[in-house]
Structure formats: C-alpha cells, structure tokens
Design a protein around this motif. Structure first.
Motif, PDB file in Angstrom:
ATOM      1  N   ASP A 287      17.928   4.030 -11.345  1.00 46.14           N
ATOM      2  CA  ASP A 287      18.499   5.302 -11.810  1.00 46.14           C
ATOM      3  C   ASP A 287      17.563   6.459 -11.498  1.00 46.14           C
ATOM      4  OD1 ASP A 287      20.905   4.253 -12.944  1.00 46.14           O
ATOM      5  OD2 ASP A 287      19.729   3.479 -14.612  1.00 46.14           O
ATOM      6  N   PHE A 288      16.259   6.209 -11.565  1.00 51.10           N
ATOM      7  CA  PHE A 288      15.292   7.243 -11.191  1.00 51.10           C
ATOM      8  C   PHE A 288      15.357   7.503  -9.695  1.00 51.10           C
ATOM      9  CE2 PHE A 288      13.853   5.896 -15.287  1.00 51.10           C
ATOM     10  CZ  PHE A 288      13.262   7.015 -15.858  1.00 51.10           C
ATOM     11  N   ASP A 289      15.495   6.432  -8.916  1.00 56.38           N
ATOM     12  CA  ASP A 289      15.621   6.576  -7.465  1.00 56.38           C
ATOM     13  C   ASP A 289      16.858   7.391  -7.092  1.00 56.38           C
ATOM     14  OD1 ASP A 289      13.678   5.793  -5.764  1.00 56.38           O
ATOM     15  OD2 ASP A 289      14.431   3.773  -5.411  1.00 56.38           O
ATOM     16  N   HIS A 290      17.919   7.238  -7.866  1.00 58.31           N
ATOM     17  CA  HIS A 290      19.165   7.960  -7.610  1.00 58.31           C
ATOM     18  C   HIS A 290      18.927   9.469  -7.569  1.00 58.31           C
ATOM     19  CE1 HIS A 290      23.384   9.189  -7.998  1.00 58.31           C
ATOM     20  NE2 HIS A 290      23.032   9.943  -9.020  1.00 58.31           N
ATOM     21  N   TYR A 291      18.149   9.963  -8.530  1.00 50.49           N
ATOM     22  CA  TYR A 291      17.898  11.402  -8.580  1.00 50.49           C
ATOM     23  C   TYR A 291      16.720  11.826  -7.700  1.00 50.49           C
ATOM     24  CZ  TYR A 291      21.389  12.480 -12.102  1.00 50.49           C
ATOM     25  OH  TYR A 291      22.579  12.667 -12.746  1.00 50.49           O
ATOM     26  N   LEU A 363       9.694  24.344  -5.418  1.00 55.61           N
ATOM     27  CA  LEU A 363       8.266  24.434  -5.171  1.00 55.61           C
ATOM     28  C   LEU A 363       7.821  23.336  -4.210  1.00 55.61           C
ATOM     29  CD1 LEU A 363       8.386  26.023  -8.064  1.00 55.61           C
ATOM     30  CD2 LEU A 363       5.935  25.582  -8.001  1.00 55.61           C
ATOM     31  N   PHE A 364       8.506  22.192  -4.275  1.00 51.64           N
ATOM     32  CA  PHE A 364       8.194  21.055  -3.416  1.00 51.64           C
ATOM     33  C   PHE A 364       9.497  20.516  -2.836  1.00 51.64           C
ATOM     34  CE2 PHE A 364       4.910  21.250  -6.633  1.00 51.64           C
ATOM     35  CZ  PHE A 364       3.727  20.998  -5.940  1.00 51.64           C
ATOM     36  N   ASN A 365       9.445  20.069  -1.621  1.00 53.47           N
ATOM     37  CA  ASN A 365      10.625  19.446  -1.018  1.00 53.47           C
ATOM     38  C   ASN A 365      10.614  17.944  -1.274  1.00 53.47           C
ATOM     39  OD1 ASN A 365      11.913  21.745   0.185  1.00 53.47           O
ATOM     40  ND2 ASN A 365      10.208  21.801   1.641  1.00 53.47           N
ATOM     41  N   GLU A 366      10.220  17.579  -2.463  1.00 54.38           N
ATOM     42  CA  GLU A 366      10.179  16.180  -2.874  1.00 54.38           C
ATOM     43  C   GLU A 366      10.343  16.120  -4.384  1.00 54.38           C
ATOM     44  OE1 GLU A 366       6.386  14.679  -1.634  1.00 54.38           O
ATOM     45  OE2 GLU A 366       5.326  16.446  -2.328  1.00 54.38           O
ATOM     46  N   PRO A 367      10.719  14.982  -4.916  1.00 51.01           N
ATOM     47  CA  PRO A 367      10.984  14.885  -6.353  1.00 51.01           C
ATOM     48  C   PRO A 367       9.704  14.841  -7.172  1.00 51.01           C
ATOM     49  CG  PRO A 367      11.180  12.729  -5.347  1.00 51.01           C
ATOM     50  CD  PRO A 367      10.943  13.698  -4.214  1.00 51.01           C
ATOM     51  N   GLY A 368       9.863  15.074  -8.466  1.00 47.99           N
ATOM     52  CA  GLY A 368       8.718  15.013  -9.369  1.00 47.99           C
ATOM     53  C   GLY A 368       8.218  13.612  -9.613  1.00 47.99           C
ATOM     54  N   LEU A 369       9.080  12.608  -9.433  1.00 44.78           N
ATOM     55  CA  LEU A 369       8.714  11.201  -9.590  1.00 44.78           C
ATOM     56  C   LEU A 369       9.336  10.406  -8.454  1.00 44.78           C
ATOM     57  CD1 LEU A 369       9.408  10.739 -13.428  1.00 44.78           C
ATOM     58  CD2 LEU A 369       7.168  11.014 -12.357  1.00 44.78           C
ATOM     59  N   LYS A 370       8.695   9.300  -8.099  1.00 43.56           N
ATOM     60  CA  LYS A 370       9.223   8.462  -7.029  1.00 43.56           C
ATOM     61  C   LYS A 370       8.956   6.992  -7.361  1.00 43.56           C
ATOM     62  CE  LYS A 370      10.821   7.852  -2.713  1.00 43.56           C
ATOM     63  NZ  LYS A 370      12.166   8.279  -2.288  1.00 43.56           N
ATOM     64  N   ILE A 371       9.951   6.154  -7.130  1.00 47.36           N
ATOM     65  CA  ILE A 371       9.809   4.713  -7.309  1.00 47.36           C
ATOM     66  C   ILE A 371       9.387   4.105  -5.978  1.00 47.36           C
ATOM     67  CG2 ILE A 371      10.929   2.582  -8.050  1.00 47.36           C
ATOM     68  CD1 ILE A 371      10.741   4.813 -10.195  1.00 47.36           C
ATOM     69  N   LEU A 372       8.338   3.299  -5.998  1.00 48.99           N
ATOM     70  CA  LEU A 372       7.872   2.604  -4.799  1.00 48.99           C
ATOM     71  C   LEU A 372       8.148   1.114  -4.954  1.00 48.99           C
ATOM     72  CD1 LEU A 372       4.328   4.231  -4.323  1.00 48.99           C
ATOM     73  CD2 LEU A 372       6.546   5.103  -3.585  1.00 48.99           C
ATOM     74  N   LYS A 373       8.652   0.492  -3.889  1.00 52.13           N
ATOM     75  CA  LYS A 373       8.882  -0.950  -3.894  1.00 52.13           C
ATOM     76  C   LYS A 373       8.367  -1.554  -2.599  1.00 52.13           C
ATOM     77  CE  LYS A 373      12.889  -1.093  -7.007  1.00 52.13           C
ATOM     78  NZ  LYS A 373      14.296  -1.542  -7.170  1.00 52.13           N
ATOM     79  N   GLY A 374       8.074  -2.830  -2.639  1.00 47.87           N
ATOM     80  CA  GLY A 374       7.575  -3.563  -1.485  1.00 47.87           C
ATOM     81  C   GLY A 374       7.060  -4.895  -1.968  1.00 47.87           C
ATOM     82  N   ASN A 375       6.361  -5.638  -1.118  1.00 50.89           N
ATOM     83  CA  ASN A 375       5.907  -6.959  -1.563  1.00 50.89           C
ATOM     84  C   ASN A 375       4.886  -6.869  -2.695  1.00 50.89           C
ATOM     85  OD1 ASN A 375       3.596  -6.188  -0.160  1.00 50.89           O
ATOM     86  ND2 ASN A 375       3.462  -8.047   1.088  1.00 50.89           N
ATOM     87  N   LEU A 376       4.177  -5.715  -2.785  1.00 55.66           N
ATOM     88  CA  LEU A 376       3.206  -5.558  -3.872  1.00 55.66           C
ATOM     89  C   LEU A 376       3.876  -5.226  -5.198  1.00 55.66           C
ATOM     90  CD1 LEU A 376      -0.084  -3.720  -2.821  1.00 55.66           C
ATOM     91  CD2 LEU A 376       0.174  -5.702  -4.323  1.00 55.66           C
ATOM     92  N   SER A 377       5.083  -4.698  -5.133  1.00 52.44           N
ATOM     93  CA  SER A 377       5.789  -4.334  -6.359  1.00 52.44           C
ATOM     94  C   SER A 377       7.291  -4.427  -6.142  1.00 52.44           C
ATOM     95  CB  SER A 377       5.404  -2.912  -6.797  1.00 52.44           C
ATOM     96  OG  SER A 377       5.923  -2.617  -8.075  1.00 52.44           O
ATOM     97  N   PRO A 378       7.811  -5.647  -6.071  1.00 53.44           N
ATOM     98  CA  PRO A 378       9.240  -5.818  -5.784  1.00 53.44           C
ATOM     99  C   PRO A 378      10.155  -5.240  -6.861  1.00 53.44           C
ATOM    100  CG  PRO A 378       8.215  -7.915  -6.382  1.00 53.44           C
ATOM    101  CD  PRO A 378       7.107  -6.940  -6.177  1.00 53.44           C
ATOM    102  N   THR A 379       9.675  -5.159  -8.107  1.00 51.40           N
ATOM    103  CA  THR A 379      10.517  -4.588  -9.167  1.00 51.40           C
ATOM    104  C   THR A 379      10.213  -3.115  -9.416  1.00 51.40           C
ATOM    105  OG1 THR A 379       8.963  -5.534 -10.784  1.00 51.40           O
ATOM    106  CG2 THR A 379      10.989  -6.743 -10.364  1.00 51.40           C
ATOM    107  N   GLY A 380       9.208  -2.572  -8.752  1.00 57.60           N
ATOM    108  CA  GLY A 380       9.003  -1.128  -8.799  1.00 57.60           C
ATOM    109  C   GLY A 380       7.700  -0.663  -9.399  1.00 57.60           C
ATOM    110  N   SER A 381       7.174   0.404  -8.828  1.00 60.84           N
ATOM    111  CA  SER A 381       5.984   1.095  -9.332  1.00 60.84           C
ATOM    112  C   SER A 381       6.256   2.593  -9.257  1.00 60.84           C
ATOM    113  CB  SER A 381       4.746   0.714  -8.514  1.00 60.84           C
ATOM    114  OG  SER A 381       4.979   0.914  -7.131  1.00 60.84           O
ATOM    115  N   ILE A 382       5.356   3.401  -9.826  1.00 57.26           N
ATOM    116  CA  ILE A 382       5.629   4.831 -10.003  1.00 57.26           C
ATOM    117  C   ILE A 382       4.529   5.690  -9.382  1.00 57.26           C
ATOM    118  CG2 ILE A 382       6.232   6.626 -11.686  1.00 57.26           C
ATOM    119  CD1 ILE A 382       8.005   4.190 -11.943  1.00 57.26           C
ATOM    120  N   VAL A 383       4.954   6.788  -8.746  1.00 57.64           N
ATOM    121  CA  VAL A 383       4.015   7.797  -8.274  1.00 57.64           C
ATOM    122  C   VAL A 383       4.604   9.176  -8.576  1.00 57.64           C
ATOM    123  CG1 VAL A 383       4.953   8.012  -5.923  1.00 57.64           C
ATOM    124  CG2 VAL A 383       2.513   8.451  -6.318  1.00 57.64           C
TER     125      VAL A 383
END
Length: 555
Positions: A287-291, A363-383
């Motif tokens: 849901d965070f990724d959606h926005y 102010l930024f052409n990117e969101p305030g939060l972003k979900i990162l996924k990959g083999n190190l975090s298949p269920t998700g991490s935050i930046v």
C-alpha cells in the motif's frame, strides 16, 4: 454510549459509586454524566511532555462544560532522546505497546464512555493511537504541539543538528552553549521526526481534531483548542462516533498518501500497519508502494528541507497538504467533525510556498518514503529518499558487519569505515534487539565525518525521524529470524537502488545455501522482563512490530 448508565446505577454499583465519591465526585455526576477517561502522558523529564498537565486541565474544563465527567489518569512516557546512543533505546518500540496496554487496562476497568489521550512524543503518541483503535470508544487525542527551533549565534538549531555537532566539536564550553539554546520551549522536537509525524497524521486518521495537530506549544491557541476538544469528546460520546466508524481502509490510505507528501518518519510504516490491525484492517508495505509511484514529497521540513514544524504549521499545516494532494486521496470518507474530506477541504485555501508546494511543483521528484525489496529483504525494507544524497541514490559496496549501533559507531570513530563501504547492523530488529533498536549514533557519526555521501548503511533496526543519509531500515526477515541479513559476511557486495526500489546481496545462491546450513542463531540478548515478552509475542516489522494476535480477521 450506555444511556441507562447501568455500570454506575443500581445496587450492584454501590462500591463503584463509593470509590468515585471518595475521590471527590458528586452522586448526580457519577450516575448521569458520560464518564470520559483522560489519559495524560505527562512526564517531567522531557520538554515534549512537561507541559501536558496544563493542557489536560483545559481539556477537563471543556468536558465539565459540555456535561461530561472527566477522569484523569497517568500513562507511562519516555523521551527517546534521553536513551539516544544507549542500549535502553531498544525499549522505545516495545513502549508503544506498553502505553496502549496501560490505557486499555484503565479504560476497561473504569468502563469509560469516551476517551481523550494527551500526548506529544514518538512511540508514546503512537501507543495512544493504538489504544484508541483497540478500545473502539469515542476517542480524541490532543497533541502537545511542536517546540520552536533554538537559535545559536543567530542560526536555527534543532536537536538533530546538535547530535551531529556533538561528534565533531571538542570544546565543552561551545557544546554547553549549544545545549542551552537547542530546546527553547516545550513541545516535540520541531523536525519531521516520529513525534511530529504522528501528531500530524492523527488529523488524517480522525484521531486528532482537524487543524489542531501542529499548533505550536507556545501558541495559546493550543489552550483554547484543548477546551474545545473537551467539549467535542462529550458530543462524540453521546453520538457514539468511534474509531471503527471514522477509520476505514480509505482513511489509512489517505494517511499513507500524506506520509509520502511530507517525507514522514520511517517509523510511520510500523505504526500505521499496527493501528490498522487493531481495527481488523489489513495494510501492507504494498500500500505504501502504491502511493510512492504517485505522490512526491511536497514539503520542506527538516531533514528534507530547512523548515521547522512551526514554519509548517503557519504555512497551512496538514490540511493544506491534504488540499494539495486532494486529487490523489479518498475524499468521501468522514472526518472527526462530521464532514467528509471533500466538504472539509472545500473551505481550505491552500497557498503554495517553499514549505508546502503543489503536486505539479514538488520539492523532490520522488516520494517521502520508499519500499525496497530484493533477496536481502523479500518482504520489504524502508528508506526515506528525500534524505538520501544524490550521490547515493544507487550505491554498491563492501559490507562492514556489526551487531549493534555502538559497535558500528566505534568503527566509524576509529576511522575503519571508508568511502564505498556499506555498514550492516543486524540482530537489532524486533526479536533480535529485542525491541527494534532506533539507530542514531552511527548515522550521526557518518554525517559528522562527512561520510554520508559515500557510505551506505542497512539494518533490521529502525531509525529516528531525524536521520539523514543512505540508510535503509526494517530489513525483513530480520537476522534473528534467519533473514539473509544474518548470512552477510565481511566484504560481501551489497547493492541498493532507492529509485528502482531494490536491495540485494551479490553472493551466489550456492554460497548462500552453504552459509545457511552453518548458521546458528545467537543467544537472545535479553532473556527476562518486558523485552523478552515482547520478543516472544511481537509481529515482524513488515506487519507493524506490535504484540498482537496472529489470527486477525481482516476486513
């Protein structure tokens, strides 16, 4: 509300009425008026909570005026900055659940008809929200507001800046001068930390009265709004307007949209998921990724910009942000005052500024939060992308592995961390810490040493909302649960892309499989007391990290 007042009337309630009379309440009030619990998180040891008695008295005055009977009680509260850099900081996440349980316990035993919580800081205010959703009584939170920025030699200074300065300034007299300036008033630290993030978001969640969440602590409008809040909760109680009515899935999606637009503290992810769980509403990292793909950051509050939350409030506050992102939110859902968001926002005149901009001119052409996924975090991490230097939007480097914030900090201080390294801090998640440590020392040290533009950091722990840099938290599964982060070895290559949303360990699968066969989970760091209980019962970070049952019947 039970209009028969059965809990307080009749022969079976003699002992209850006796206790209330012994505490000074009159018979006619006990029997006939709605009982409103007033949960006060006052604590003398922090500017964020030391003024809450004054606010609470005004709230109680409003409750009496509206025909209710206020019953104030204390709730445990701490200040995360007190424990900054110490092992005790791991208590902060578990403290959220203790706050919620404390309010639940008192509210249930005293059978309140309605509830007001009074809170300002970090996980304390999140715990209040958790309790309000869990109890599902007509409920309202009054926030303590933000402090003003300090002034040191004519320049603004907030706590986060002092924390970094303390690592590079050797002159004790200079540090003492800074300390005298940095907290000039009561209220939460005036950056987009967890405290102000949760105060603001309370308005979107229909737990804080619209337009009041960010009133600065020094503005006496705060006192007048406290009286109004007291009157409002009595009306809400009589009308039985409670969280299960006011907080829908769409309400939570609006809160996520707001978080993206404001570059909220990464801790909001934990809190929104946990609070939604209490109402049987399933919110996930998706849901965070959606926005994240729809809403860029449009606000310039520290650390995403130079402005304080006080500046943000006088530029229009949360309602102006909601007006700016109106086309991306659900406007047919209710607000606390009985209107829909569409009706409420129709009366908001939003003016674009450097503090709050439009979606067309972010102010930024990117969101305030972003979900990162990959083999190190298949269920998700935050930046928090707005806090990542341009040079580190994509980074790859050799792992330097540590088991605590202080171990990492020591290595930075000794000069062992070099440009191109990726610090890994593990076994500091919900179970591993236990309690999910908030990392601040290492991130502050990277800034102080000028390494924030050349060194990355990943962890299964979480970060303060003050933090800045190429730092990724909430890596799940965490190390103590056998997540891949537990198998990283010194020198392994880690690649993170905060634009594409990926985080990977560049090690062949066959080597990872061999390491997994040989992995042994370390002994728990804490085996008794609150933190051991938390570790045994908590959900993982990607599910909110709260001590909640696993068999929730989601809506």
């Amino acid at each position: 509300m039970d209009t028969t007042r059965s809990y307080w009337n009749g022969k079976k309630a003699v002992h209850r009425r006796t206790m209330m009379k012994g505490a000074g309440y009159c018979d006619c009030d006990i029997r006939n008026k709605p009982h409103i619990g007033v949960a006060n998180t006052f604590m003398e040891g922090s500017p964020g909570t030391a003024h809450l008695r004054t606010l609470t008295e005004k709230i109680k005055q409003g409750i009496w005026e509206a025909g209710g009977i206020p019953v104030e009680f204390g709730v445990p509260a701490t200040c995360g900055n007190v424990a900054n850099g110490a092992p005790e900081l791991k208590y902060e996440q578990a403290a959220r659940d203790i706050v919620a349980a404390s309010i639940e316990f008192v509210a249930k035993v005293h059978n309140f008809d309605g509830l007001v919580t009074v809170a300002s800081c970090d996980n304390i205010i999140a715990g209040c929200y958790l309790a309000m959703a869990r109890l599902d009584l007509p409920a309202l939170c009054v926030t303590g507001g933000s402090m003003t920025a300090g002034l040191y030699k004519g320049e603004k200074m907030v706590q986060a800046q002092l924390d970094v300065a303390a690592l590079s300034v050797d002159d004790e007299e200079v540090l003492s001068e800074m300390e005298e300036c940095v907290c000039p008033s009561f209220g939460a630290c005036p950056s987009m930390g967890t405290a102000n993030t949760m105060q603001m978001t309370g308005e979107i969640l229909n737990l804080v009265w619209p337009g009041t969440g960010t009133i600065p602590s020094i503005d006496n409008l705060k006192l007048r709004k406290c009286s109004e809040a007291g009157r409002a909760i009595v009306k809400m109680t009589i009308e039985d307007r409670k969280p299960s009515v006011l907080m829908t899935r769409e309400t939570f999606m609006n809160a996520i949209a707001f978080a993206m637009a404001t570059a909220a503290s990464t801790n909001i992810v934990l809190h929104l998921i946990a609070i939604a769980n209490e109402l049987g509403i399933k919110i996930t990292l998706d849901d965070f990724d959606h926005y994240a793909d729809k809403i860029p950051c449009i606000t310039g509050v520290i650390p995403s910009g130079p402005y304080t939350v006080v500046d943000f409030h006088y530029a229009g506050g949360p309602l102006t942000v909601m007006k700016m992102i109106e086309k991306e939110i659900y406007t047919d859902v209710p607000t606390m005052d009985g209107r829909t968001w569409k009706d409420l926002l129709a009366n908001i005149e939003a003016k674009s500024s450097d503090i709050i901009r439009t979606l067309d001119n972010p102010l930024f052409n990117e969101p305030g939060l972003k979900i990162l996924k990959g083999n190190l975090s298949p269920t998700g991490s935050i930046v928090r992308p707005t806090g990542v230097p341009a040079e580190m939007k994509q980074f790859s480097g050799k792992a330097k592995v540590f088991s605590s914030d202080m171990e990492s900090w020591d290595a930075i201080e000794r000069g062992e961390i070099k440009p191109g390294d990726v610090i890994v801090i593990r076994y500091e998640g919900c179970v591993g810490a236990p309690g999910m440590t908030e990392l601040m020392s290492s991130t502050d040290a990277l800034l102080a040493k000028g390494l924030d533009k050349s060194v990355g950091l990943i962890s299964d722990a979480r970060f303060s909302g003050f933090n800045y840099g190429a730092i990724v938290g909430h890596v799940t599964p965490e190390a103590a649960k056998g997540g891949l982060i537990a198998l990283i070895e010194e020198g392994d290559i880690i690649t993170v892309d905060t634009v594409k949303g990926t985080i990977n360990l560049e090690v062949p699968e066959e080597i990872i499989a061999e390491r997994r066969k040989n992995w042994v989970c370390p002994e728990p760091k804490v085996k008794t007391g609150l933190l051991a209980i938390y570790a045994e019962n908590c959900r993982p970070a990607d599910e909110g990290g709260a001590m909640q049952p696993w068999d929730i019947d989601f809506k």
